[in-house]
Design an enzyme around this catalytic site. Sequence first.
Site, mmCIF file in Angstrom:
data_model
loop_
_atom_site.group_PDB
_atom_site.id
_atom_site.type_symbol
_atom_site.label_atom_id
_atom_site.label_comp_id
_atom_site.label_asym_id
_atom_site.label_seq_id
_atom_site.Cartn_x
_atom_site.Cartn_y
_atom_site.Cartn_z
ATOM 1 N N THR A 17 0.862 -1.375 -0.096
ATOM 2 C CA THR A 17 -0.014 -0.148 0.043
ATOM 3 C C THR A 17 0.861 1.339 0.141
ATOM 4 O O THR A 17 0.200 2.408 -0.107
ATOM 5 C CB THR A 17 -0.997 0.045 1.266
ATOM 6 O OG1 THR A 17 -0.056 -0.212 2.553
ATOM 7 C CG2 THR A 17 -1.932 -1.058 1.260
ATOM 8 N N ARG A 40 -2.722 -3.658 4.998
ATOM 9 C CA ARG A 40 -4.057 -3.427 5.932
ATOM 10 C C ARG A 40 -4.944 -2.289 5.308
ATOM 11 O O ARG A 40 -6.071 -2.348 5.675
ATOM 12 C CB ARG A 40 -3.414 -2.734 7.441
ATOM 13 C CG ARG A 40 -2.838 -3.850 7.923
ATOM 14 C CD ARG A 40 -2.219 -3.397 9.041
ATOM 15 N NE ARG A 40 -1.199 -2.287 8.945
ATOM 16 C CZ ARG A 40 -0.527 -1.799 9.878
ATOM 17 N NH1 ARG A 40 -0.525 -2.028 11.043
ATOM 18 N NH2 ARG A 40 0.295 -0.912 9.352
ATOM 19 N N ARG A 41 -4.384 -1.326 4.295
ATOM 20 C CA ARG A 41 -5.348 -0.341 3.897
ATOM 21 C C ARG A 41 -5.964 -0.745 2.775
ATOM 22 O O ARG A 41 -5.590 -0.438 1.607
ATOM 23 C CB ARG A 41 -4.661 1.060 3.950
ATOM 24 C CG ARG A 41 -4.270 1.608 5.332
ATOM 25 C CD ARG A 41 -3.119 2.792 5.209
ATOM 26 N NE ARG A 41 -1.881 2.206 5.131
ATOM 27 C CZ ARG A 41 -0.903 3.003 4.738
ATOM 28 N NH1 ARG A 41 -0.863 4.519 4.895
ATOM 29 N NH2 ARG A 41 0.387 2.457 4.422
ATOM 30 N N TYR A 159 14.300 -2.106 16.614
ATOM 31 C CA TYR A 159 14.331 -1.901 15.136
ATOM 32 C C TYR A 159 15.566 -2.626 14.409
ATOM 33 O O TYR A 159 15.580 -3.560 13.808
ATOM 34 C CB TYR A 159 14.122 -0.609 14.658
ATOM 35 C CG TYR A 159 14.022 -0.782 13.029
ATOM 36 C CD1 TYR A 159 12.915 -1.240 12.487
ATOM 37 C CD2 TYR A 159 15.086 -0.148 12.295
ATOM 38 C CE1 TYR A 159 12.878 -1.624 11.020
ATOM 39 C CE2 TYR A 159 14.853 -0.050 10.960
ATOM 40 C CZ TYR A 159 13.762 -0.683 10.249
ATOM 41 O OH TYR A 159 13.600 -1.015 8.915
ATOM 42 N N GLY A 190 19.720 1.517 2.859
ATOM 43 C CA GLY A 190 19.922 2.154 3.796
ATOM 44 C C GLY A 190 18.793 3.610 3.660
ATOM 45 O O GLY A 190 17.614 2.854 3.594
ATOM 46 N N GLU A 195 6.916 6.730 3.621
ATOM 47 C CA GLU A 195 6.435 6.822 4.894
ATOM 48 C C GLU A 195 7.190 6.324 6.082
ATOM 49 O O GLU A 195 6.667 6.489 7.435
ATOM 50 C CB GLU A 195 4.860 6.282 4.951
ATOM 51 C CG GLU A 195 4.182 6.765 3.754
ATOM 52 C CD GLU A 195 2.559 6.024 3.876
ATOM 53 O OE1 GLU A 195 2.207 5.115 4.730
ATOM 54 O OE2 GLU A 195 1.765 6.313 3.045
#
Length: 259
Positions: A17, A40-41, A159, A190, A195
């Site tokens: 997405t 999910r969207r 992360y 990198g 988003e």
Amino acid sequence: MAYKALMSKIVLITGATAGIGEACAHTFAREKYNLVLTGRRTERLEKLSKEITEKYGVEVLTLEFDVTDKNAVVSKLESLPDGWKKVDVLINNAGLSKGLDPVQSGLYEDWDLMIDTNVKGLLYVSKVVANWMISNGSGHIINLGSIAGKEIYANGHVYCATKAAVDFLSKGMRFDLLTYGIKVTAIHPGAVETEFSLIRFKGDTERVKKVYEGIVPLVAEDIAETIWFAASRPAHVNINELIIMPTQQANATVFNRKV
Ligand code: NAP
């Protein structure tokens, strides 16, 4: 639809997405693959599906599910018609970073989300699709790692650990799937402007701006083209892993910023 799906190659992309996943959808459609796009969207999946069908004339199926939900992953994937289970390439792209805090003040919910998405979600999808590939007698799994999985940086511990896990999961899958002729590749980017930073910094656009200040970052298409390179090698060639950086980035934290 089922007949053509059997005739063309199929790529299944998680996290289609936005960002790298969306760019991969365009790249593989350009190369005449049929696509299974997940995320999910739902509205974004539908919009992308329409756009790609019109632009490239390939077939697209969309599946809305959260990769952290094991039952949803299995039931949605297994709901695909049999012809669509002949997946040639799986791109395990869905992933995220949430927060950038030291261990003593990091949020449990951020840690859970990163570990559940980047590590467990990748495993849930891989298990289902690897079994299809074994039945089909071929396939290629491409996992999105990160430079963060190769080097640790301040406040990035969880992360970085999830992406180090992706690195080792990819290497482990190579062993497991070797005898079935299934390829496994890990791509470690990198800084890519998507988003991603907005999600890491929870919508704080000022912090996002600083990430890319004075550099020309990679764009999602740079990574999609690299993934396509790995996917389009001859049958006897496996790209085990690739690290791709902006020219102005030397490692996870050192940049040549022109500000
Ligand atoms: P992005 O623009 O934020 O896109 C992330 C994608 O992952 C979205 O499509 C999102 O879709 C999906 N996603 C997130 N959580 C999900 C969940 N629980 N279930 C299903 N889908 C989920 O980020 P990106 O930069 O393209 O990142 C793609 C991959 O590259 C990630 O694995 C990331 O860690 C890795 N990477 C990025 C960078 C970078 O600098 N951008 C660098 C190295 C590695 P929905 O929200 O619709 O579910």
